[in-house]
Enzyme design. Structure first.
Site, PDB file in Angstrom:
ATOM      1  N   SER A  39       7.479 -77.686  62.670  1.00  0.00           N
ATOM      2  CA  SER A  39       6.243 -76.894  62.593  1.00  0.00           C
ATOM      3  C   SER A  39       5.306 -77.489  61.553  1.00  0.00           C
ATOM      4  O   SER A  39       5.669 -78.430  60.838  1.00  0.00           O
ATOM      5  CB  SER A  39       6.552 -75.433  62.227  1.00  0.00           C
ATOM      6  OG  SER A  39       6.965 -75.337  60.889  1.00  0.00           O
TER       7      SER A  39
ATOM      8  N   TYR B 270       9.178 -72.702  42.597  1.00  0.00           N
ATOM      9  CA  TYR B 270       8.647 -73.583  43.656  1.00  0.00           C
ATOM     10  C   TYR B 270       7.681 -74.603  43.063  1.00  0.00           C
ATOM     11  O   TYR B 270       7.791 -75.809  43.327  1.00  0.00           O
ATOM     12  CB  TYR B 270       7.945 -72.750  44.732  1.00  0.00           C
ATOM     13  CG  TYR B 270       7.155 -73.581  45.722  1.00  0.00           C
ATOM     14  CD1 TYR B 270       7.801 -74.366  46.680  1.00  0.00           C
ATOM     15  CD2 TYR B 270       5.755 -73.608  45.690  1.00  0.00           C
ATOM     16  CE1 TYR B 270       7.079 -75.147  47.574  1.00  0.00           C
ATOM     17  CE2 TYR B 270       5.023 -74.379  46.585  1.00  0.00           C
ATOM     18  CZ  TYR B 270       5.691 -75.150  47.526  1.00  0.00           C
ATOM     19  OH  TYR B 270       4.978 -75.920  48.401  1.00  0.00           O
TER      20      TYR B 270
ATOM     21  N   VAL C 150      -2.545 -74.840  53.269  1.00  0.00           N
ATOM     22  CA  VAL C 150      -2.739 -75.429  54.600  1.00  0.00           C
ATOM     23  C   VAL C 150      -2.287 -74.390  55.629  1.00  0.00           C
ATOM     24  O   VAL C 150      -1.314 -73.656  55.392  1.00  0.00           O
ATOM     25  CB  VAL C 150      -1.875 -76.706  54.765  1.00  0.00           C
ATOM     26  CG1 VAL C 150      -2.189 -77.398  56.087  1.00  0.00           C
ATOM     27  CG2 VAL C 150      -2.100 -77.674  53.614  1.00  0.00           C
TER      28      VAL C 150
ATOM     29  N   ASN D  57       9.059 -84.209  54.082  1.00  0.00           N
ATOM     30  CA  ASN D  57       8.127 -83.093  54.227  1.00  0.00           C
ATOM     31  C   ASN D  57       8.808 -81.723  54.213  1.00  0.00           C
ATOM     32  O   ASN D  57       8.214 -80.745  53.781  1.00  0.00           O
ATOM     33  CB  ASN D  57       7.363 -83.293  55.545  1.00  0.00           C
ATOM     34  CG  ASN D  57       6.681 -82.026  56.012  1.00  0.00           C
ATOM     35  OD1 ASN D  57       5.607 -81.665  55.521  1.00  0.00           O
ATOM     36  ND2 ASN D  57       7.313 -81.311  56.945  1.00  0.00           N
TER      37      ASN D  57
ATOM     38  N   ARG E 203      15.808 -77.611  61.639  1.00  0.00           N
ATOM     39  CA  ARG E 203      16.903 -76.791  62.175  1.00  0.00           C
ATOM     40  C   ARG E 203      16.589 -76.251  63.560  1.00  0.00           C
ATOM     41  O   ARG E 203      17.460 -76.107  64.377  1.00  0.00           O
ATOM     42  CB  ARG E 203      17.190 -75.629  61.211  1.00  0.00           C
ATOM     43  CG  ARG E 203      17.712 -76.096  59.851  1.00  0.00           C
ATOM     44  CD  ARG E 203      17.619 -75.008  58.830  1.00  0.00           C
ATOM     45  NE  ARG E 203      16.240 -74.503  58.735  1.00  0.00           N
ATOM     46  CZ  ARG E 203      15.861 -73.476  57.994  1.00  0.00           C
ATOM     47  NH1 ARG E 203      16.753 -72.826  57.287  1.00  0.00           N
ATOM     48  NH2 ARG E 203      14.601 -73.113  57.962  1.00  0.00           N
TER      49      ARG E 203
ATOM     50  N   LYS F 158       7.907 -78.731  42.817  1.00  0.00           N
ATOM     51  CA  LYS F 158       6.889 -79.668  43.314  1.00  0.00           C
ATOM     52  C   LYS F 158       6.390 -80.588  42.191  1.00  0.00           C
ATOM     53  O   LYS F 158       6.002 -81.725  42.445  1.00  0.00           O
ATOM     54  CB  LYS F 158       5.737 -78.901  43.970  1.00  0.00           C
ATOM     55  CG  LYS F 158       6.138 -78.220  45.281  1.00  0.00           C
ATOM     56  CD  LYS F 158       6.646 -79.219  46.308  1.00  0.00           C
ATOM     57  CE  LYS F 158       6.891 -78.611  47.671  1.00  0.00           C
ATOM     58  NZ  LYS F 158       7.332 -79.579  48.682  1.00  0.00           N
TER      59      LYS F 158
HETATM   60  N1  LIG Z   1       1.213 -75.034  53.865  1.00  0.00           N
HETATM   61  C1  LIG Z   1       0.867 -75.118  52.610  1.00  0.00           C
HETATM   62  O1  LIG Z   1      -0.005 -74.381  52.142  1.00  0.00           O
HETATM   63  C2  LIG Z   1       1.510 -76.131  51.703  1.00  0.00           C
HETATM   64  C3  LIG Z   1       0.858 -76.462  50.512  1.00  0.00           C
HETATM   65  C4  LIG Z   1       1.431 -77.412  49.671  1.00  0.00           C
HETATM   66  C5  LIG Z   1       2.617 -78.027  50.018  1.00  0.00           C
HETATM   67  N2  LIG Z   1       3.241 -77.680  51.188  1.00  0.00           N
HETATM   68  C6  LIG Z   1       4.492 -78.344  51.513  1.00  0.00           C
HETATM   69  O2  LIG Z   1       4.359 -78.943  52.794  1.00  0.00           O
HETATM   70  C7  LIG Z   1       5.635 -79.115  53.375  1.00  0.00           C
HETATM   71  C8  LIG Z   1       5.617 -78.649  54.823  1.00  0.00           C
HETATM   72  O3  LIG Z   1       5.447 -77.242  54.852  1.00  0.00           O
HETATM   73  P1  LIG Z   1       4.522 -76.506  55.930  1.00  0.00           P
HETATM   74  O4  LIG Z   1       3.348 -75.994  55.211  1.00  0.00           O
HETATM   75  O5  LIG Z   1       4.316 -77.365  57.110  1.00  0.00           O
HETATM   76  O6  LIG Z   1       5.430 -75.235  56.255  1.00  0.00           O
HETATM   77  P2  LIG Z   1       6.224 -74.824  57.585  1.00  0.00           P
HETATM   78  O7  LIG Z   1       5.290 -74.723  58.729  1.00  0.00           O
HETATM   79  O8  LIG Z   1       7.007 -73.613  57.186  1.00  0.00           O
HETATM   80  O9  LIG Z   1       7.209 -76.049  57.839  1.00  0.00           O
HETATM   81  C9  LIG Z   1       8.352 -76.275  57.044  1.00  0.00           C
HETATM   82  C10 LIG Z   1       9.281 -77.198  57.797  1.00  0.00           C
HETATM   83  O10 LIG Z   1      10.447 -77.395  56.987  1.00  0.00           O
HETATM   84  C11 LIG Z   1      11.583 -77.235  57.830  1.00  0.00           C
HETATM   85  N3  LIG Z   1      12.762 -76.782  57.100  1.00  0.00           N
HETATM   86  C12 LIG Z   1      12.922 -75.645  56.389  1.00  0.00           C
HETATM   87  N4  LIG Z   1      14.172 -75.582  55.917  1.00  0.00           N
HETATM   88  C13 LIG Z   1      14.812 -76.709  56.340  1.00  0.00           C
HETATM   89  C14 LIG Z   1      16.123 -77.233  56.157  1.00  0.00           C
HETATM   90  N5  LIG Z   1      17.036 -76.588  55.439  1.00  0.00           N
HETATM   91  N6  LIG Z   1      16.424 -78.421  56.740  1.00  0.00           N
HETATM   92  C15 LIG Z   1      15.508 -79.084  57.466  1.00  0.00           C
HETATM   93  N7  LIG Z   1      14.250 -78.646  57.670  1.00  0.00           N
HETATM   94  C16 LIG Z   1      13.908 -77.469  57.101  1.00  0.00           C
HETATM   95  C17 LIG Z   1      11.156 -76.199  58.851  1.00  0.00           C
HETATM   96  O11 LIG Z   1      11.929 -76.361  60.044  1.00  0.00           O
HETATM   97  P3  LIG Z   1      13.143 -75.417  60.488  1.00  0.00           P
HETATM   98  O12 LIG Z   1      12.836 -74.029  60.001  1.00  0.00           O
HETATM   99  O13 LIG Z   1      13.132 -75.551  61.976  1.00  0.00           O
HETATM  100  O14 LIG Z   1      14.328 -76.047  59.857  1.00  0.00           O
HETATM  101  C18 LIG Z   1       9.727 -76.638  59.122  1.00  0.00           C
HETATM  102  O15 LIG Z   1       9.697 -77.657  60.084  1.00  0.00           O
HETATM  103  C19 LIG Z   1       6.615 -78.362  52.471  1.00  0.00           C
HETATM  104  O16 LIG Z   1       7.269 -79.281  51.622  1.00  0.00           O
HETATM  105  C20 LIG Z   1       5.709 -77.449  51.666  1.00  0.00           C
HETATM  106  O17 LIG Z   1       6.271 -77.103  50.424  1.00  0.00           O
HETATM  107  C21 LIG Z   1       2.709 -76.761  52.039  1.00  0.00           C
END
Ligand SMILES: NC(=O)c1ccc[n+]([C@@H]2O[C@H](COP(=O)([O-])OP(=O)(O)OC[C@H]3O[C@@H](n4cnc5c(N)ncnc54)[C@H](OP(=O)(O)O)[C@@H]3O)[C@@H](O)[C@H]2O)c1
Length: 239
Positions: free
Chosen positions: A20, A135, A168, A70, A42, A139
């Site tokens: 995702s 968290y 995001v 990621n 997962r 980071k």
């Molecule tokens: N969105 C924001 O505002 C934001 C801002 C700054 C940084 N980030 C960082 O960006 C990265 C991506 O997050 P996102 O925003 O795209 O959120 P997201 O849509 O919730 O995606 C997170 C991804 O991580 C995977 N994941 C979670 N637990 C896992 C595990 N134990 N093993 C393998 N995969 C796992 C999830 O897949 P499954 O659940 O299918 O395993 C999902 O594909 C993260 O590191 C987050 O901290 C996000």
């Protein structure tokens, strides 16, 4: 794609958290540039549907040329109220996994004198962030680890890049248990745009990048503030 970027045709990329949000968009961006892909998460159904969408997604053993660390999640709330089992899982996923995968794939990249590592940090890495205390500290670890590694790797043909997004539009807030604040709704960026900026920074070998002018300005101005004030400001924007 700009003409100065190396072509990723014939390159193999591993993207964690590709089911995702940013991970799926990193996969799309890398596939668009010709890379073949190994996708990790997962939720297998989501990965299979992305595999159907992207011709380059494959299984099998190939050296990893591009590593995108990621996968990650946050936990929102007063530190004292967070469940330890979930918090520990978050700290392992956000810190230990990227370091471990780098440890596994970097030697091969160095031998081939070619490789790109993209680690996803956060704008929260730049300041103490109340209600995301552990968290944002995780980071900060990713940011410092990646920038230090980037320096160690100079001249090796391999680069490491930290991407530190602000908010995001992904499943991040839903997973962390936070409802978007007014500031977050205002500052929210699209996931495909952030993924494109991240891959471009990675291909240029930049040590670090904060995507978006508002986010970059916020990081820059934060440097001028006393840290206590910076924490108070982060708290204000998160509630
Ligand atoms: N969105 C924001 O505002 C934001 C801002 C700054 C940084 N980030 C960082 O960006 C990265 C991506 O997050 P996102 O925003 O795209 O959120 P997201 O849509 O919730 O995606 C997170 C991804 O991580 C995977 N994941 C979670 N637990 C896992 C595990 N134990 N093993 C393998 N995969 C796992 C999830 O897949 P499954 O659940 O299918 O395993 C999902 O594909 C993260 O590191 C987050 O901290 C996000």
């Amino acid at each position: 794609m700009t003409s100065t970027d190396p072509d990723l045709a014939g390159r193999h990329a591993l993207v964690t958290g590709a089911s995702s949000g940013l991970g799926a968009d990193f996969a799309r961006e890398l596939a668009r540039r010709g890379a073949t892909l190994t996708l990790v998460a997962r939720r297998e159904d989501r990965l299979r549907s992305l595999q159907g969408e992207l011709a380059g997604a494959e299984t099998g053993h190939r050296p990893v040329d591009v590593l995108v660390n990621n996968a990650g999640f946050g936990l929102y709330g007063p530190f004292n109220t967070l469940d330890w089992a979930r918090e520990r899982a978050m700290l392992e996923l956000d810190m230990i996994v990227p370091v471990h995968l780098t440890k596994l794939f970097l030697p091969g990249m160095l031998e081939r004198r070619a490789g790109w590592i993209l680690n996803i940090a956060s704008i929260g890495a730049y300041q103490p962030s109340p209600l995301y205390a552990s968290y944002s500290a995780a980071k900060s670890f990713v940011l410092n680890f990646t920038e230090a590694l980037s320096y160690e790797l100079r001249g090796s043909g391999v680069t490491a890049t930290a991407l530190s997004p602000g908010i995001v539009a992904t499943e991040f807030l839903q997973v962390s248990g936070q409802r978007a604040t007014r500031y977050q709704r205002l500052a929210m960026m699209d996931s495909p745009a952030v993924a494109r900026i991240g891959v471009e920074a990675m291909l240029k070998g930049r040590p670090s990048l904060v995507p978006g002018r508002l986010n970059a300005a916020s990081v820059w101005s934060n440097r001028l503030l006393p840290r206590r004030l910076s924490a108070a400001l982060a708290h204000r924007l998160m509630t």
